[in-house]
Scaffold this motif. Sequence first.
Motif, PDB file in Angstrom:
ATOM      1  N   PHE A 277      -3.413   0.030   4.087  1.00 43.49           N
ATOM      2  CA  PHE A 277      -4.327   0.459   3.017  1.00 43.49           C
ATOM      3  C   PHE A 277      -4.037  -0.280   1.705  1.00 43.49           C
ATOM      4  O   PHE A 277      -4.964  -0.648   0.966  1.00 43.49           O
ATOM      5  CB  PHE A 277      -4.225   1.971   2.814  1.00 43.49           C
ATOM      6  CG  PHE A 277      -5.031   2.767   3.802  1.00 43.49           C
ATOM      7  CD1 PHE A 277      -6.414   2.672   3.823  1.00 43.49           C
ATOM      8  CD2 PHE A 277      -4.416   3.596   4.724  1.00 43.49           C
ATOM      9  CE1 PHE A 277      -7.168   3.398   4.740  1.00 43.49           C
ATOM     10  CE2 PHE A 277      -5.151   4.327   5.648  1.00 43.49           C
ATOM     11  CZ  PHE A 277      -6.542   4.226   5.654  1.00 43.49           C
ATOM     12  N   MET A 278      -2.769  -0.518   1.402  1.00 39.92           N
ATOM     13  CA  MET A 278      -2.439  -1.236   0.175  1.00 39.92           C
ATOM     14  C   MET A 278      -2.887  -2.693   0.250  1.00 39.92           C
ATOM     15  O   MET A 278      -3.351  -3.270  -0.740  1.00 39.92           O
ATOM     16  CB  MET A 278      -0.944  -1.155  -0.099  1.00 39.92           C
ATOM     17  CG  MET A 278      -0.465   0.233  -0.482  1.00 39.92           C
ATOM     18  SD  MET A 278       1.179   0.208  -1.215  1.00 39.92           S
ATOM     19  CE  MET A 278       0.845  -0.577  -2.765  1.00 39.92           C
ATOM     20  N   LEU A 279      -2.761  -3.287   1.429  1.00 37.29           N
ATOM     21  CA  LEU A 279      -3.191  -4.666   1.622  1.00 37.29           C
ATOM     22  C   LEU A 279      -4.706  -4.788   1.428  1.00 37.29           C
ATOM     23  O   LEU A 279      -5.194  -5.693   0.727  1.00 37.29           O
ATOM     24  CB  LEU A 279      -2.795  -5.128   3.023  1.00 37.29           C
ATOM     25  CG  LEU A 279      -2.967  -6.591   3.416  1.00 37.29           C
ATOM     26  CD1 LEU A 279      -2.321  -7.518   2.405  1.00 37.29           C
ATOM     27  CD2 LEU A 279      -2.375  -6.820   4.804  1.00 37.29           C
ATOM     28  N   GLY A 303       0.697  -7.905  -1.854  1.00 38.31           N
ATOM     29  CA  GLY A 303       2.016  -8.349  -1.422  1.00 38.31           C
ATOM     30  C   GLY A 303       2.867  -7.206  -0.913  1.00 38.31           C
ATOM     31  O   GLY A 303       3.518  -7.313   0.139  1.00 38.31           O
ATOM     32  N   LEU A 304       2.859  -6.089  -1.632  1.00 37.70           N
ATOM     33  CA  LEU A 304       3.623  -4.924  -1.196  1.00 37.70           C
ATOM     34  C   LEU A 304       3.104  -4.402   0.140  1.00 37.70           C
ATOM     35  O   LEU A 304       3.874  -4.128   1.069  1.00 37.70           O
ATOM     36  CB  LEU A 304       3.552  -3.833  -2.263  1.00 37.70           C
ATOM     37  CG  LEU A 304       4.264  -2.513  -1.956  1.00 37.70           C
ATOM     38  CD1 LEU A 304       5.751  -2.742  -1.671  1.00 37.70           C
ATOM     39  CD2 LEU A 304       4.092  -1.520  -3.106  1.00 37.70           C
ATOM     40  N   GLY A 305       1.786  -4.303   0.263  1.00 30.82           N
ATOM     41  CA  GLY A 305       1.199  -3.819   1.508  1.00 30.82           C
ATOM     42  C   GLY A 305       1.469  -4.739   2.680  1.00 30.82           C
ATOM     43  O   GLY A 305       1.790  -4.286   3.787  1.00 30.82           O
ATOM     44  N   PHE A 306       1.368  -6.041   2.423  1.00 31.10           N
ATOM     45  CA  PHE A 306       1.595  -7.002   3.506  1.00 31.10           C
ATOM     46  C   PHE A 306       3.007  -6.882   4.057  1.00 31.10           C
ATOM     47  O   PHE A 306       3.202  -6.858   5.281  1.00 31.10           O
ATOM     48  CB  PHE A 306       1.346  -8.428   2.999  1.00 31.10           C
ATOM     49  CG  PHE A 306       1.742  -9.472   3.996  1.00 31.10           C
ATOM     50  CD1 PHE A 306       0.962  -9.719   5.119  1.00 31.10           C
ATOM     51  CD2 PHE A 306       2.916 -10.204   3.832  1.00 31.10           C
ATOM     52  CE1 PHE A 306       1.339 -10.675   6.052  1.00 31.10           C
ATOM     53  CE2 PHE A 306       3.293 -11.161   4.760  1.00 31.10           C
ATOM     54  CZ  PHE A 306       2.500 -11.397   5.871  1.00 31.10           C
ATOM     55  N   TYR A 307       3.996  -6.803   3.190  1.00 30.93           N
ATOM     56  CA  TYR A 307       5.372  -6.777   3.685  1.00 30.93           C
ATOM     57  C   TYR A 307       5.737  -5.427   4.286  1.00 30.93           C
ATOM     58  O   TYR A 307       6.605  -5.362   5.161  1.00 30.93           O
ATOM     59  CB  TYR A 307       6.337  -7.206   2.585  1.00 30.93           C
ATOM     60  CG  TYR A 307       6.323  -8.699   2.441  1.00 30.93           C
ATOM     61  CD1 TYR A 307       6.968  -9.511   3.368  1.00 30.93           C
ATOM     62  CD2 TYR A 307       5.590  -9.318   1.432  1.00 30.93           C
ATOM     63  CE1 TYR A 307       6.902 -10.888   3.280  1.00 30.93           C
ATOM     64  CE2 TYR A 307       5.529 -10.701   1.334  1.00 30.93           C
ATOM     65  CZ  TYR A 307       6.191 -11.476   2.270  1.00 30.93           C
ATOM     66  OH  TYR A 307       6.118 -12.836   2.199  1.00 30.93           O
ATOM     67  N   ILE A 367      -8.763  -6.137   7.677  1.00 34.62           N
ATOM     68  CA  ILE A 367      -7.366  -5.784   7.924  1.00 34.62           C
ATOM     69  C   ILE A 367      -7.215  -4.316   8.321  1.00 34.62           C
ATOM     70  O   ILE A 367      -6.234  -3.940   8.981  1.00 34.62           O
ATOM     71  CB  ILE A 367      -6.483  -6.097   6.683  1.00 34.62           C
ATOM     72  CG1 ILE A 367      -4.999  -6.062   7.045  1.00 34.62           C
ATOM     73  CG2 ILE A 367      -6.794  -5.144   5.540  1.00 34.62           C
ATOM     74  CD1 ILE A 367      -4.571  -7.036   8.098  1.00 34.62           C
ATOM     75  N   LEU A 368      -8.167  -3.480   7.949  1.00 29.48           N
ATOM     76  CA  LEU A 368      -8.037  -2.039   8.214  1.00 29.48           C
ATOM     77  C   LEU A 368      -7.938  -1.712   9.705  1.00 29.48           C
ATOM     78  O   LEU A 368      -6.990  -1.039  10.122  1.00 29.48           O
ATOM     79  CB  LEU A 368      -9.192  -1.283   7.554  1.00 29.48           C
ATOM     80  CG  LEU A 368      -9.145  -1.212   6.031  1.00 29.48           C
ATOM     81  CD1 LEU A 368     -10.450  -0.640   5.474  1.00 29.48           C
ATOM     82  CD2 LEU A 368      -7.956  -0.369   5.570  1.00 29.48           C
ATOM     83  N   PRO A 369      -8.888  -2.134  10.544  1.00 26.64           N
ATOM     84  CA  PRO A 369      -8.739  -1.799  11.975  1.00 26.64           C
ATOM     85  C   PRO A 369      -7.513  -2.433  12.617  1.00 26.64           C
ATOM     86  O   PRO A 369      -6.927  -1.859  13.545  1.00 26.64           O
ATOM     87  CB  PRO A 369     -10.039  -2.335  12.601  1.00 26.64           C
ATOM     88  CG  PRO A 369     -10.559  -3.333  11.643  1.00 26.64           C
ATOM     89  CD  PRO A 369     -10.134  -2.869  10.287  1.00 26.64           C
ATOM     90  N   ILE A 370      -7.090  -3.607  12.146  1.00 29.97           N
ATOM     91  CA  ILE A 370      -5.923  -4.278  12.730  1.00 29.97           C
ATOM     92  C   ILE A 370      -4.654  -3.468  12.484  1.00 29.97           C
ATOM     93  O   ILE A 370      -3.899  -3.152  13.399  1.00 29.97           O
ATOM     94  CB  ILE A 370      -5.780  -5.700  12.148  1.00 29.97           C
ATOM     95  CG1 ILE A 370      -6.985  -6.551  12.528  1.00 29.97           C
ATOM     96  CG2 ILE A 370      -4.479  -6.348  12.635  1.00 29.97           C
ATOM     97  CD1 ILE A 370      -7.043  -7.885  11.807  1.00 29.97           C
ATOM     98  N   PHE A 374      -2.527  -0.767  15.116  1.00 27.59           N
ATOM     99  CA  PHE A 374      -1.114  -0.962  15.438  1.00 27.59           C
ATOM    100  C   PHE A 374      -0.320   0.311  15.172  1.00 27.59           C
ATOM    101  O   PHE A 374       0.535   0.699  15.976  1.00 27.59           O
ATOM    102  CB  PHE A 374      -0.528  -2.114  14.610  1.00 27.59           C
ATOM    103  CG  PHE A 374       0.971  -2.221  14.739  1.00 27.59           C
ATOM    104  CD1 PHE A 374       1.550  -2.735  15.889  1.00 27.59           C
ATOM    105  CD2 PHE A 374       1.808  -1.768  13.727  1.00 27.59           C
ATOM    106  CE1 PHE A 374       2.929  -2.808  16.025  1.00 27.59           C
ATOM    107  CE2 PHE A 374       3.188  -1.845  13.849  1.00 27.59           C
ATOM    108  CZ  PHE A 374       3.754  -2.366  15.009  1.00 27.59           C
ATOM    109  N   ALA A 375      -0.586   0.973  14.035  1.00 27.15           N
ATOM    110  CA  ALA A 375       0.130   2.209  13.716  1.00 27.15           C
ATOM    111  C   ALA A 375      -0.123   3.275  14.773  1.00 27.15           C
ATOM    112  O   ALA A 375       0.801   3.995  15.187  1.00 27.15           O
ATOM    113  CB  ALA A 375      -0.300   2.714  12.341  1.00 27.15           C
TER     114      ALA A 375
END
Length: 384
Positions: A277-279, A303-307, A367-370, A374-375
């Motif tokens: 969600f942050m990404l 950046g925070l969301g990606f990592y 990016i949301l469905p991806i 995974f989660a």
Amino acid sequence: MTLTIVLLSLAAFASSASMRVTDAMLPRIAAQFQVGLAQAASVITVFAVAYGVMQVVFGPLGDRFGKLRVIGWACVVAAAATFLCLAAPGFHSFVAGRLLSGGFCGCIIPLAMAWIGDVVPYRERQPVIARFLLGQILGLGAGSAVGGVAAEQVAWRWPFAVLAVWLLASAVLLLRQARTDPAPRRIAEQHFLHDVAYVLRRPWARVVISTVSLEGLVVFGALAFVPTYLHFARGFPLSEAGFSMLTFAGGGVLFAVFARQVVRGLGEVALAVGGTFMLAAGFALIAWTPHALVAPVGCLCAGLGFYMLHNTLQTNATQMAPERRGAGMALFASTYYLGQSIGVAAAGFMAEATSALFVLAFTALAILPIGLNFARLRRGHVQA
């Protein structure tokens, strides 16, 4: 072990900076060599393609001859290839230097994480990987920032000289550490493709690998065009557009610093959900920000969301097949960077056909469905 991880992190800095140094240079490269923006973006694409393809070589070599030793010699060749970018007389020779550089920089981060997997127990591994990735994170931001500054100067190729020296110094220090490498070696009894098949027979490995390939395709296709978007659509000078990517790295540093507390407090599933969600929010903010100065905030959030998401994927990758860890991490990195190369190429054509705004907006949604899928699968895997 601590010293070795620091040295690996410094080598990872050079690898990541090498990948991102041309992002903010794209308008200058296009003008300098008189090519279109999509063709100029091939300097990013070929780096990522070579990075991914060469994993089939480095995974087995690391298992057999020692991961630190292989990383050290790869840094030597990467330094020579980076110097070729500095001295290249034309566009095609410049692209050739990027291709060779990408192939040997591709050794550093995957084998480093495989080495950490060999020597650090799983319950301790995610925070250790996060600290190691400080080098990669800072390299991402510094590469774009320095590339943006250099793009506005007459002698615009000087970052390649700095990177070549950095890689060579990393090689010398890591080869010294390799003399006392505590990680075990495994002489492959089968061909690398046999090891790949072994990894892919595991359902959870297929989930991790497919997710990271889609993550690389969607996120880094757009990320490569953030400085270009800020320059053309928001009126940022190339130097400021490149420096905005430092805040993307800043988000990664923020995660790395507090990784131990965050991982223990949230767990892997919540970390992946929050990161996704942050990404998405970060890219949406970059794309639709009401003011150009808000864009760095979007980069920080992205950046925070990606990592948060990517570190969870990396940690799972180190345990996909412990007895084939070199091959497993090679497969993970290969699909990740091949996804990036496809994403950058596709984003280049999309940006020329529509706009960079469309590329960023697409990423925010895609990016949301991806990440959420995974989660969901990770929660089921833990329960199983």
